[in-house]
Scaffold this active site. Structure first.
Site, mmCIF file in Angstrom:
data_model
loop_
_atom_site.group_PDB
_atom_site.id
_atom_site.type_symbol
_atom_site.label_atom_id
_atom_site.label_comp_id
_atom_site.label_asym_id
_atom_site.label_seq_id
_atom_site.Cartn_x
_atom_site.Cartn_y
_atom_site.Cartn_z
ATOM 1 N N HIS A 338 19.891 18.412 41.409
ATOM 2 C CA HIS A 338 19.268 18.809 40.140
ATOM 3 C C HIS A 338 18.529 20.119 40.316
ATOM 4 O O HIS A 338 17.894 20.378 41.333
ATOM 5 C CB HIS A 338 18.386 17.698 39.562
ATOM 6 N N ASP A 350 11.278 19.946 45.375
ATOM 7 C CA ASP A 350 11.886 19.044 44.394
ATOM 8 C C ASP A 350 12.240 19.817 43.129
ATOM 9 O O ASP A 350 11.401 19.955 42.245
ATOM 10 C CB ASP A 350 10.915 17.911 44.077
ATOM 11 N N GLU A 389 16.928 16.424 35.056
ATOM 12 C CA GLU A 389 16.837 15.245 35.919
ATOM 13 C C GLU A 389 15.448 14.650 35.843
ATOM 14 O O GLU A 389 15.288 13.430 35.777
ATOM 15 C CB GLU A 389 17.166 15.631 37.368
ATOM 16 N N GLU A 390 14.436 15.512 35.846
ATOM 17 C CA GLU A 390 13.055 15.039 35.840
ATOM 18 C C GLU A 390 12.682 14.367 34.526
ATOM 19 O O GLU A 390 11.643 13.718 34.427
ATOM 20 C CB GLU A 390 12.101 16.202 36.128
ATOM 21 N N ASP A 418 18.739 15.668 46.942
ATOM 22 C CA ASP A 418 17.503 15.785 46.172
ATOM 23 C C ASP A 418 16.330 15.750 47.150
ATOM 24 O O ASP A 418 16.090 14.731 47.797
ATOM 25 C CB ASP A 418 17.417 14.617 45.188
ATOM 26 N N HIS A 519 5.625 16.812 42.732
ATOM 27 C CA HIS A 519 5.381 16.924 41.293
ATOM 28 C C HIS A 519 4.049 17.613 40.985
ATOM 29 O O HIS A 519 3.390 17.284 39.996
ATOM 30 C CB HIS A 519 5.450 15.554 40.617
#
Length: 592
Positions: A338, A350, A389-390, A418, A519
């Protein structure tokens, strides 16, 4: 990586001569070994032009240096692996891995960082232009390498928390809860205020605390309309729990962590967690720690107030797909990652790391094919970068949903990458047969176990241990395995905490998350932790002691190097031979 939510015939045998690729491998290993790069702790300065589409950037190392090596003093070697037989696929994989370098991967990561810096610090789908410019960059690199590029558009539900959510206990014994330690908003929470009595829904506070809280409509049989539903994590997706709460006329929803295991060994099952409802809901919905949930469950008269200020609307994003021109006589191998970040940061680990690793392999693969005269192996390789994706695996889901039955049957397997550069990494191989049987994970379709064996063998041959990484639905393999397509890959861990035993296997710092900036804004090549976040600074001081110059911002180049080579090796192998995977799928009886 997404925050928590909860058959064809035999492959055609290759008939190409091994001579051409063998000669190419020799040239690659001799002529390109000098180009194997390791990262420096201080990457070149990144330009920051605010409203310009990024210009193409090609790897151009100034001087050759040795490849990054794992820290042998802190990482236990794997038992010796039985060497795989030398086949055309193995030879091509070695040649490709010889050309894929850490510096090449970092070049793409620097461009992703530059794009984020110029676009509000993020590359999230639907937020500003950061994602669109990332897709532009990937598409340009692929076209320059000779690929036919498809940019697949899709609409998706966009969510934004426009003001910080507040949560407090009104009575008895008023208390102001603090985010993010006590609570977090769930993505796609409704906008507004909910103040009411809390009503526990089929919760279980007795160890091991197994529960199906809120997973069945019968759980709400005696639910008082207008109350706030107190739900326990476990057994079904968050959106199922909240959907049932809405149907029961709840005014709000609180999902508390399950509390299974022990607080020491299983912190991620006790602490506050992030998550997504995957679509918009009309009521405020938050996640809280096990301690907060247990406290509310034990207070029959507890009254709370939740205030959310959110925006939910439809926006657009895209997938980027790349194929080499030419006939496709075999089964398709899809290799994906992603491309989007979360809104909070640039997403360099990420999942800039996975996107950059796949991109570097794709570019070098095209170069190798050109050197053979343009005759590609029998199985076409499609490279994919997924959007949104998130937001709930939406890009990959859109792609899979659009496949015709014939197109689905033509796919031999899907490989997903990922988070391949977590600072305090582990080497997690997707557990295709679910032999580890962790709670919340599932077995992959037949053929997935063979992919798992391939990657575990790859790492073992390089003296590396690996650990099972369960199919828990948190990344883009999810839509593929749901359609019966075998899948596999490697990751390096997200918010989970590295145990002492994991540190003995992989080195690093026990008691610290695999990615302490997961994140967050500090998931960057140039992280800028808050001056008041002393705990985060101390964590990265310890990681710097453990890894030194192998840390480049929030990326550890040791796993990046290993996994980029693993991607290359798998592409070479499966471009020639997918018989073990599709053979297992063809002969398998229905999964229990």
């Amino acid at each position: 990586m997404l925050a928590r939510t909860r058959r064809g015939g035999s492959a055609r045998r290759p008939i190409r001569s091994i001579g051409v690729i063998t000669a190419l491998t020799t040239a690659a290993l001799v002529g390109l070994a000098a180009n194997q790069m390791t990262a420096t702790a201080h990457p070149p300065e990144i330009s920051r032009q605010a409203n310009e589409r990024p210009a193409p950037a090609r790897p151009a190392p100034a001087r050759p240096v040795a490849k990054a090596e794992p820290a042998a003093a802190t990482s236990a070697p794997a038992t010796a692996a039985k060497p795989r037989p030398v086949t055309e696929g193995a030879v091509l994989g070695r040649a490709l891995a010889a050309q894929v370098t850490v510096e090449g991967v970092l070049t793409h990561l620097r461009e992703f960082q530059r794009i984020a810096d110029a676009n509000g610090g993020t590359r999230a789908s639907g937020v500003g232009r950061g994602y669109a410019y990332s897709a532009d960059y990937v598409a340009r690199e692929l076209r320059a390498a000779g690929y036919r590029v498809t940019r697949q558009q899709l609409s998706f539900p966009y969510f934004e928390e426009t003001r910080p959510t507040t949560f407090r206990r009104v009575s008895p014994e008023p208390r102001q809860y603090r985010g993010p330690d006590d609570f977090r908003i769930l993505s796609y929470s409704g906008d507004g205020v909910a103040e009411a009595r809390v009503h526990p829904v089929d919760v279980n506070l007795t160890p091991p605390r197994s529960t199906t809280s809120g997973c069945e409509t019968a759980d709400f049989a005696d639910f008082p309309a207008g109350s706030i539903a107190l739900l326990q994590r476990g057994s079904c997706d968050f959106n199922v729990k909240v959907r049932h709460a809405v149907a029961a006329k709840a005014s709000g929803a609180i999902i508390f962590n399950q509390g299974n295991g022990t607080p020491t060994a299983n912190r991620d099952r006790f602490e506050t967690f992030g998550g997504t409802l995957q679509r918009s809901f009309s009521i405020p919905a938050i996640a809280v720690s096990y301690a907060v949930g247990a406290e509310l469950a034990g207070s029959p008269r507890a009254r709370v107030r939740i205030e959310t200020d959110t925006r939910s609307e439809t926006r657009t994003t895209e997938n980027v797909l790349a194929d080499l021109p030419g006939p496709a006589e075999g089964r398709t191998v899809i290799v994906g990652a992603h491309l989007d970040s979360v809104p909070e940061g640039p997403g360099i680990n990420d999942n800039g790391s996975g996107s950059a690793g796949v991109l570097e392999v794709a570019v070098r693969y095209a170069e190798l094919i050109r050197k053979t005269g343009g005759a590609a192996p029998p199985n076409p390789v499609r490279f994919a970068w997924w959007g949104a994706e998130e937001t709930g695996l939406l890009g990959s889901q859109h792609y899979v949903d659009g496949l015709t039955p014939a197109q689905k049957r033509a796919i031999a397997l899907y490989l997903n990458f990922d988070m391949i550069g977590s600072p305090n990494y582990e080497l997690g191989v997707y557990d295709g047969d679910n032999s580890d049987a962790r709670e919340g994970t599932s077995r992959g379709p037949a053929g997935s176990a063979q992919i798992e064996t391939f990657f575990r063998s790859f790492l073992a041959e390089r003296g590396q241990k690996s650990t099972p990484s369960g199919f828990d639905g948190r990344s883009d393999y999810g839509p593929f395995i749901a359609k019966g397509i075998p899948a596999g890959g490697i990751d390096t861990g997200a918010e989970g905490v590295k145990s002492k035993s994991a540190a003995e296997l992989f080195g690093g710092v026990p008691g610290v998350a695999f990615d302490p900036c997961y994140h967050q804004a500090c998931d960057a090549l140039t992280p800028k932790p808050s001056s008041t976040d002393r705990a985060k600074k101390e964590i990265y001081r310890k990681l710097a002691v453990a890894y030194g110059s192998r840390l480049v911002g929030n990326v550890n180049v040791v796993p990046v190097d290993l996994i980029s080579d693993a991607i290359a090796t798998a592409v070479g192998q499966y471009a020639y031979d997918v018989s073990d995977v599709v053979g297992a799928a063809a002969s398998a009886s229905p999964a229990p």
